[in-house]
Enzyme design. Structure first.
Site, PDB file in Angstrom:
ATOM      1  N   CYS A  14      13.836  21.329  32.080  1.00  0.00           N
ATOM      2  CA  CYS A  14      13.182  21.663  30.813  1.00  0.00           C
ATOM      3  C   CYS A  14      13.141  20.469  29.874  1.00  0.00           C
ATOM      4  O   CYS A  14      12.474  20.517  28.848  1.00  0.00           O
ATOM      5  CB  CYS A  14      13.863  22.854  30.143  1.00  0.00           C
ATOM      6  SG  CYS A  14      15.490  22.490  29.472  1.00  0.00           S
ATOM      7  N   CYS A  69      31.637  23.193  12.463  1.00  0.00           N
ATOM      8  CA  CYS A  69      30.947  22.520  11.353  1.00  0.00           C
ATOM      9  C   CYS A  69      29.559  23.085  11.113  1.00  0.00           C
ATOM     10  O   CYS A  69      28.863  22.630  10.221  1.00  0.00           O
ATOM     11  CB  CYS A  69      30.864  21.023  11.617  1.00  0.00           C
ATOM     12  SG  CYS A  69      29.640  20.576  12.862  1.00  0.00           S
ATOM     13  N   HIS A 122      23.548  22.658  14.076  1.00  0.00           N
ATOM     14  CA  HIS A 122      22.626  23.271  15.030  1.00  0.00           C
ATOM     15  C   HIS A 122      22.708  22.522  16.360  1.00  0.00           C
ATOM     16  O   HIS A 122      22.708  21.286  16.384  1.00  0.00           O
ATOM     17  CB  HIS A 122      21.195  23.215  14.490  1.00  0.00           C
ATOM     18  CG  HIS A 122      20.162  23.663  15.479  1.00  0.00           C
ATOM     19  ND1 HIS A 122      19.927  24.991  15.751  1.00  0.00           N
ATOM     20  CD2 HIS A 122      19.311  22.967  16.263  1.00  0.00           C
ATOM     21  CE1 HIS A 122      18.967  25.082  16.668  1.00  0.00           C
ATOM     22  NE2 HIS A 122      18.575  23.875  17.000  1.00  0.00           N
ATOM     23  N   HIS A 164      19.504  26.468  21.741  1.00  0.00           N
ATOM     24  CA  HIS A 164      19.387  27.908  21.962  1.00  0.00           C
ATOM     25  C   HIS A 164      19.993  28.258  23.307  1.00  0.00           C
ATOM     26  O   HIS A 164      20.155  27.401  24.178  1.00  0.00           O
ATOM     27  CB  HIS A 164      17.918  28.346  21.929  1.00  0.00           C
ATOM     28  CG  HIS A 164      17.315  28.298  20.561  1.00  0.00           C
ATOM     29  ND1 HIS A 164      16.769  27.144  20.040  1.00  0.00           N
ATOM     30  CD2 HIS A 164      17.199  29.240  19.586  1.00  0.00           C
ATOM     31  CE1 HIS A 164      16.335  27.389  18.806  1.00  0.00           C
ATOM     32  NE2 HIS A 164      16.583  28.652  18.509  1.00  0.00           N
ATOM     33  N   ASP A 215      18.316  33.187  31.323  1.00  0.00           N
ATOM     34  CA  ASP A 215      17.670  32.920  32.610  1.00  0.00           C
ATOM     35  C   ASP A 215      18.354  31.765  33.346  1.00  0.00           C
ATOM     36  O   ASP A 215      17.719  31.014  34.072  1.00  0.00           O
ATOM     37  CB  ASP A 215      16.185  32.613  32.397  1.00  0.00           C
ATOM     38  CG  ASP A 215      15.963  31.412  31.458  1.00  0.00           C
ATOM     39  OD1 ASP A 215      16.968  30.778  31.050  1.00  0.00           O
ATOM     40  OD2 ASP A 215      14.808  31.114  31.154  1.00  0.00           O
ATOM     41  N   ARG A 231      21.567  30.067  30.083  1.00  0.00           N
ATOM     42  CA  ARG A 231      21.081  28.689  30.032  1.00  0.00           C
ATOM     43  C   ARG A 231      21.186  28.209  28.593  1.00  0.00           C
ATOM     44  O   ARG A 231      20.384  28.600  27.757  1.00  0.00           O
ATOM     45  CB  ARG A 231      19.636  28.606  30.524  1.00  0.00           C
ATOM     46  CG  ARG A 231      19.012  27.227  30.358  1.00  0.00           C
ATOM     47  CD  ARG A 231      17.669  27.147  31.073  1.00  0.00           C
ATOM     48  NE  ARG A 231      16.688  28.102  30.548  1.00  0.00           N
ATOM     49  CZ  ARG A 231      15.783  27.801  29.603  1.00  0.00           C
ATOM     50  NH1 ARG A 231      15.731  26.590  29.093  1.00  0.00           N
ATOM     51  NH2 ARG A 231      14.932  28.725  29.182  1.00  0.00           N
ATOM     52  N   CYS A 284      20.367  25.605  26.225  1.00  0.00           N
ATOM     53  CA  CYS A 284      19.389  24.523  26.134  1.00  0.00           C
ATOM     54  C   CYS A 284      19.713  23.752  24.855  1.00  0.00           C
ATOM     55  O   CYS A 284      19.449  24.229  23.756  1.00  0.00           O
ATOM     56  CB  CYS A 284      17.988  25.128  26.101  1.00  0.00           C
ATOM     57  SG  CYS A 284      16.678  23.924  26.128  1.00  0.00           S
TER      58      CYS A 284
HETATM   59 ZN   LIG Z   1      30.643  20.456  14.944  1.00  0.00          ZN
END
Ligand SMILES: [Zn+2]
Length: 135
Positions: free
Chosen positions: A66, A100, A103, A106, A110, A118, A120
């Site tokens: 991916c 912390c 982001h 996700h 699958d 998974r 990602c």
């Molecule tokens: Zn962190």
């Protein structure tokens, strides 16, 4: 690394690259096949680029084709926070560093056995601490 204080936003703007800042602090996404780790197979531990928390192990990394580093399992329970993400007209599960709140990426249902998940993850959220290869 886990004992270091969580950096302030000002410190992060100085320390992180623009893409690292954008991904971790503004929930951005790096372009596929552009990140540092999407095809890395070196053994080691992947840490949160912001606070150094251990997040993933290379043992659970797999090639999902991916264009982002993909893992079937997080390193330990509690290191990752899961958030329902309804942006872009899809229902997805966002994953963040539990310490912390950076982001990371996700998680999708699958993935391969044994978990079927998974993760990602953006390379820009990660810092690989390589282990010496065993002979
Ligand atoms: Zn962190």
């Amino acid at each position: 690394m886990d004992d270091t204080a969580i950096p302030t936003r000002d410190e992060l703007e100085l320390r992180l690259t623009p893409i690292q800042f954008h991904v971790t602090q503004q929930a951005g996404t790096e372009r596929a096949f552009t990140g540092e780790y999407w095809d890395t197979t070196d053994p080691g531990t992947y840490h949160c680029v912001v606070c150094g928390t251990q997040l993933f192990d290379s043992e659970t990394k797999f090639d999902s084709h991916c264009g982002w580093p993909s893992f079937y399992e997080a390193r330990e329970d509690g290191r990752i926070r899961y958030i329902e993400d309804r942006s872009h007209g899809m229902l997805r599960t966002e994953v963040r560093c539990a310490r912390c709140d950076a982001h990371l990426g996700h998680v999708f249902p699958d993935g391969p056995p044994p978990t079927g998940n998974r993760f990602c993850i953006n390379s820009a959220s990660l810092n690989l601490e390589r282990r010496p290869k065993s002979e």
